[in-house]
Design an enzyme around this catalytic site. Structure first.
Site, PDB file in Angstrom:
ATOM      1  N   GLU A 167      10.581  60.285   9.483  1.00  0.00           N
ATOM      2  CA  GLU A 167       9.497  60.092   8.511  1.00  0.00           C
ATOM      3  C   GLU A 167       8.117  60.498   9.026  1.00  0.00           C
ATOM      4  O   GLU A 167       7.098  60.176   8.436  1.00  0.00           O
ATOM      5  CB  GLU A 167       9.463  58.638   8.019  1.00  0.00           C
ATOM      6  CG  GLU A 167      10.166  58.395   6.723  1.00  0.00           C
ATOM      7  CD  GLU A 167      11.686  58.599   6.766  1.00  0.00           C
ATOM      8  OE1 GLU A 167      12.273  58.738   5.680  1.00  0.00           O
ATOM      9  OE2 GLU A 167      12.308  58.617   7.845  1.00  0.00           O
ATOM     10  N   TYR A 169       6.732  59.637  11.990  1.00  0.00           N
ATOM     11  CA  TYR A 169       6.093  58.689  12.903  1.00  0.00           C
ATOM     12  C   TYR A 169       6.138  59.233  14.337  1.00  0.00           C
ATOM     13  O   TYR A 169       6.585  60.352  14.570  1.00  0.00           O
ATOM     14  CB  TYR A 169       6.743  57.313  12.780  1.00  0.00           C
ATOM     15  CG  TYR A 169       6.455  56.639  11.453  1.00  0.00           C
ATOM     16  CD1 TYR A 169       5.165  56.220  11.125  1.00  0.00           C
ATOM     17  CD2 TYR A 169       7.469  56.429  10.519  1.00  0.00           C
ATOM     18  CE1 TYR A 169       4.894  55.613   9.911  1.00  0.00           C
ATOM     19  CE2 TYR A 169       7.203  55.817   9.292  1.00  0.00           C
ATOM     20  CZ  TYR A 169       5.915  55.411   8.992  1.00  0.00           C
ATOM     21  OH  TYR A 169       5.643  54.816   7.791  1.00  0.00           O
ATOM     22  N   ARG A 217      17.126  56.141  13.933  1.00  0.00           N
ATOM     23  CA  ARG A 217      16.791  56.800  12.655  1.00  0.00           C
ATOM     24  C   ARG A 217      16.367  58.227  12.968  1.00  0.00           C
ATOM     25  O   ARG A 217      15.281  58.470  13.506  1.00  0.00           O
ATOM     26  CB  ARG A 217      15.676  56.034  11.949  1.00  0.00           C
ATOM     27  CG  ARG A 217      15.349  56.542  10.542  1.00  0.00           C
ATOM     28  CD  ARG A 217      16.300  55.998   9.508  1.00  0.00           C
ATOM     29  NE  ARG A 217      15.998  56.483   8.177  1.00  0.00           N
ATOM     30  CZ  ARG A 217      15.215  55.852   7.299  1.00  0.00           C
ATOM     31  NH1 ARG A 217      14.642  54.706   7.640  1.00  0.00           N
ATOM     32  NH2 ARG A 217      15.013  56.358   6.106  1.00  0.00           N
ATOM     33  N   HIS A 256       6.204  61.657   5.667  1.00  0.00           N
ATOM     34  CA  HIS A 256       5.369  61.078   4.610  1.00  0.00           C
ATOM     35  C   HIS A 256       4.391  62.095   4.039  1.00  0.00           C
ATOM     36  O   HIS A 256       3.988  61.987   2.874  1.00  0.00           O
ATOM     37  CB  HIS A 256       4.606  59.868   5.138  1.00  0.00           C
ATOM     38  CG  HIS A 256       5.474  58.658   5.317  1.00  0.00           C
ATOM     39  ND1 HIS A 256       6.342  58.213   4.347  1.00  0.00           N
ATOM     40  CD2 HIS A 256       5.605  57.788   6.348  1.00  0.00           C
ATOM     41  CE1 HIS A 256       6.964  57.129   4.779  1.00  0.00           C
ATOM     42  NE2 HIS A 256       6.546  56.859   5.991  1.00  0.00           N
ATOM     43  N   GLN A 348       6.676  51.106  -8.343  1.00  0.00           N
ATOM     44  CA  GLN A 348       5.439  50.494  -8.833  1.00  0.00           C
ATOM     45  C   GLN A 348       5.111  49.155  -8.173  1.00  0.00           C
ATOM     46  O   GLN A 348       3.941  48.820  -7.995  1.00  0.00           O
ATOM     47  CB  GLN A 348       5.507  50.321 -10.348  1.00  0.00           C
ATOM     48  CG  GLN A 348       5.451  51.633 -11.107  1.00  0.00           C
ATOM     49  CD  GLN A 348       5.531  51.431 -12.610  1.00  0.00           C
ATOM     50  OE1 GLN A 348       5.062  50.433 -13.138  1.00  0.00           O
ATOM     51  NE2 GLN A 348       6.141  52.377 -13.306  1.00  0.00           N
TER      52      GLN A 348
END
Length: 686
Positions: A167, A169, A217, A256, A348
């Site tokens: 992701e 990081y 991961r 991201h 949301q």
């Protein structure tokens, strides 16, 4: 047995996971909430009670520099570890297993003291955030901090850790040339760049022993142009899968900062399981059989079962689906998947809350992360309750009241429940909204709610027998008055989405809020929705399914099905279109419409509609004005809503106990999150 592959235990040698469901890591902000450990214990304990095999917590930093933001969780001392024993005990008491994710944010830190491999600036971090290049001693210290964090996690009672290497990081930042420009032993060729995660895993294993789960991961598809090649990812996976390294490899998809949606509702179900499938096949060919986990938009037991049965993965990661229904697994095991409250991928109340520094919850399940505050108890005095309006607010109120023992009747003038959700489900990319309607249909029937559809309530006399009345009658489109507003060219959004009125090839959409974007999506798509077809979706967003392109996207060209219409999306404001859309999904909707060549005009004044089309005056931010005529066949009004609450006063005058919820209460934007929560909270009070 229903779903035999999904529910089959997984033997790791030193321990057995009771099924193949891994609750994926997600940050809930419970860690930063007062009484957070107790709340986390309730939250994770409820998921363990619901049958989850293994839970992975939200990311916990190994040191100060690794924190995502100043208030984020960190574990570098025993005093920070011991409070988690309440959490791990709650999970173990329910027969589950739990791992703590160790996450170092690197240059994604919302902090002035972040660190990273090289001096680069994250495009998604605030201007004031600063990440400094790690010196040699800083790298060694960071590795030691990862190891220390894992040792403390074991002391806290965790069954293992997940080392976050995807992701975008810190670990991921070391792996790719996009962010690693070093020329020392930690940079240059890939063998050097992958040494950082390998050192962390090796030294962690040495410190925690062989009876402690290590999940890695692994970013298998970066979705950035200077990301890893598939050969590099395979090389790292082979090293991680060696004996004495990781027990499980979890899949990571996309950084991201990648401009490709990976988890939003626009993404088809199981859209990236093929990536895990490729890696599993490769590792097995190398004689390596470490279990692999498939991720992203897997929200039904049927899809999960299919992925495991096909050989693409050994386990399935679900994060948001277990927010939506804590008993997802037990319902699947009981052969009752129709009773599952399915995640609709809206973001949301979960991710949008997280990125706004709010406690996460779930649009379709307000109890999520509020297990201590929202407690369902039997009604002290069962009552006869009438609920007028079977949209999201009315359905949630009816279900909650019935679950507590009240005698509930649900009325609606329409022929089916769902209200505005029926309209939303017709939008390409929002098909998942059908699942919420299905869930309510099944649950209301199970709880004995009497449905009175095609019944319009016009007088208090029709409700004379009820002790409590809930008005959840929703909204009507706001009428916009301008010269020609009643011209045949002018339609409301309900005319288009609900009543199916024909729309020409050139269309102006007035109003660039959520409804305006939805109508534009509807008008610019043909019969095939990319959200229902993985291959079409991947082509539309320029993802290389052959995995030959670096990062899965380098030099790829998006293949977008042309829009059947020319669409103008207009707003009075001079701000960015869709400014009020979701924090984590607004950019997706804007990019989607740009791909369809929707013309977005701001600062518009609507002068008139006539046979020529829509006459407008536009004003730019610098004050320049111009007038033009948009030669359109139709003008669709999406300029807000008005509450429909005409029943309230007559009911009050008749002396009835009456309550107002949903759009009938507040009609600012169609807000299903507020509506469902409001209905649930009222149902708990009556």
């Amino acid at each position: 047995m229903a779903f035999p592959n999904l529910l089959k235990p997984l033997d790791l040698g030193f321990t057995t996971i009771r099924n193949r469901v891994l609750m994926g890591s997600m940050h809930t902000s419970l860690e930063e909430t007062k009484g957070g450990y107790s709340k986390m214990a309730k939250f994770f304990g409820e998921r363990a009670k619901g049958g989850v095999g293994i839970i992975v917590t939200g990311g916990v930093a190994p040191d100060m520099c690794g924190k995502v933001h100043g208030l984020a969780g960190k574990m570098s001392t025993l005093s920070e570890a011991l409070p988690y024993r309440e959490v791990t005990k709650a999970v173990h008491d329910e027969g589950g297993a739990i791992c703590m994710q160790i996450l170092h944010s690197g240059r994604y830190s919302y902090s002035p003291i972040g660190v990273q491999p090289s001096s680069t600036k994250s495009p998604i971090s605030p201007w004031w955030a600063k990440a400094w290049q790690l010196p040699q001693f800083g790298i060694n210290r960071t590795i030691s901090n990862f190891v220390n964090c894992a040792v403390l996690a074991k002391e806290a009672g965790f069954d293992g850790v997940e080392i976050m290497g995807s992701e975008g990081y810190l670990i991921n930042q070391f792996l790719v040339q996009h962010t690693n420009h070093r020329t020392d032993q930690w940079g240059g060729d890939y063998k050097n760049r992958m040494e950082f995660p390998l050192r962390i895993i090796r030294e962690t294993r040495k410190a925690v022993g062989d009876d402690f789960i290590i999940i890695f991961r692994l970013s298998m598809l970066d979705l950035i142009e200077k990301g890893s090649t598939i050969e590099e990812v395979e090389q790292l996976a082979e090293a991680v899968a060696q004996p004495g390294m990781a027990d499980i490899i979890n899949t990571g998809i996309g950084w991201h900062e990648a401009r490709i949606p990976t988890i939003a509702t626009k993404v088809p179900r199981g859209a990236f399981s093929w990536v895990t499938g490729h890696m599993r096949k490769h590792l097995q060919a190398e004689g390596l059989n470490v279990p692999l986990v498939a991720v992203n938009r897997i929200n039904t037991p049927e899809m999960a079962e299919q992925i495991i049965e096909s050989g693409e993965a050994d386990m399935i990661s679900m994060a948001r689906p277990l927010l939506a229904d804590s008993h997802f697994v037990s319902k699947a095991a009981a052969g009752k998947p129709e009773e599952i409250n399915t995640c609709i991928g809206c973001n949301q109340a979960c991710l949008d809350h997280t990125f706004s520094m709010k406690r996460a919850t779930c649009l379709v399940n307000p109890y999520a992360c509020y297990e201590e505050e929202l407690v369902k108890t039997p009604a002290a005095t069962p009552k006869k309750i009438a609920i007028v309006g079977a949209g999201p607010a009315g359905c949630s109120a009816a279900l909650t009241c019935a679950e507590r023992g009240h005698d509930v009747t649900l009325f609606d003038a329409d022929g089916k429940i769902g209200g505005q959700f029926n309209i939303a489900a017709s939008i390409p990319g929002k098909e998942e909204f059908h699942e919420t309607i299905r869930y309510f249909s099944v649950a209301l029937k199970k709880e004995g709610v009497k449905l009175m559809m095609n019944t319009r309530i016009e007088s208090p006399d029709q409700l004379a027998e009820y002790d409590e009345i809930v008005v959840a009658t929703g909204v009507l489109p706001r009428v916009v008055k301008f010269d020609g507003h009643d011209h045949p060219k002018v339609l409301s959004y309900l005319d288009v989405l609900k009543h199916g009125k024909p729309v020409g090839e050139r269309v102006a959409v007035i109003g660039a809020g959520g409804i305006g974007f939805d109508v534009s999506e509807f008008l610019t798509h043909g019969k095939k929705s990319p959200s229902l077809d993985v291959d079409v979706f991947l082509k539309e967003w320029g993802v290389d399914k052959t995995l030959k392109s670096r990062g899965g996207v380098a030099n790829m060209k998006a293949e977008v099905e042309p829009s059947p219409r020319t669409v103008y999306l207009l707003q009075r404001k001079t701000s960015k279109h869709g400014k009020g859309l979701g924090t984590t999904t607004g950019w997706i909707h804007r990019m989607g419409l740009r791909k369809k060549e929707v013309k977005m005009l701001s600062g518009c004044e609507y002068k008139k509609v006539d046979d020529e089309g829509l006459h407008i005056k536009t004003k730019t931010k610098d004050g320049k004005e111009s007038t033009e005529v948009l030669a359109v066949d139709h003008v669709v009004l999406c300029a807000g809503q008005e509450p429909l609450r005409e029943l309230m006063e007559p009911l009050k005058q008749a002396g009835k106990s009456v309550h107002l919820i949903g759009g009938a209460d507040v009609a600012a934007e169609l807000d299903a999150k507020r509506a469902i929560r409001q209905g649930t909270e009222l149902g708990l009070k009556l």
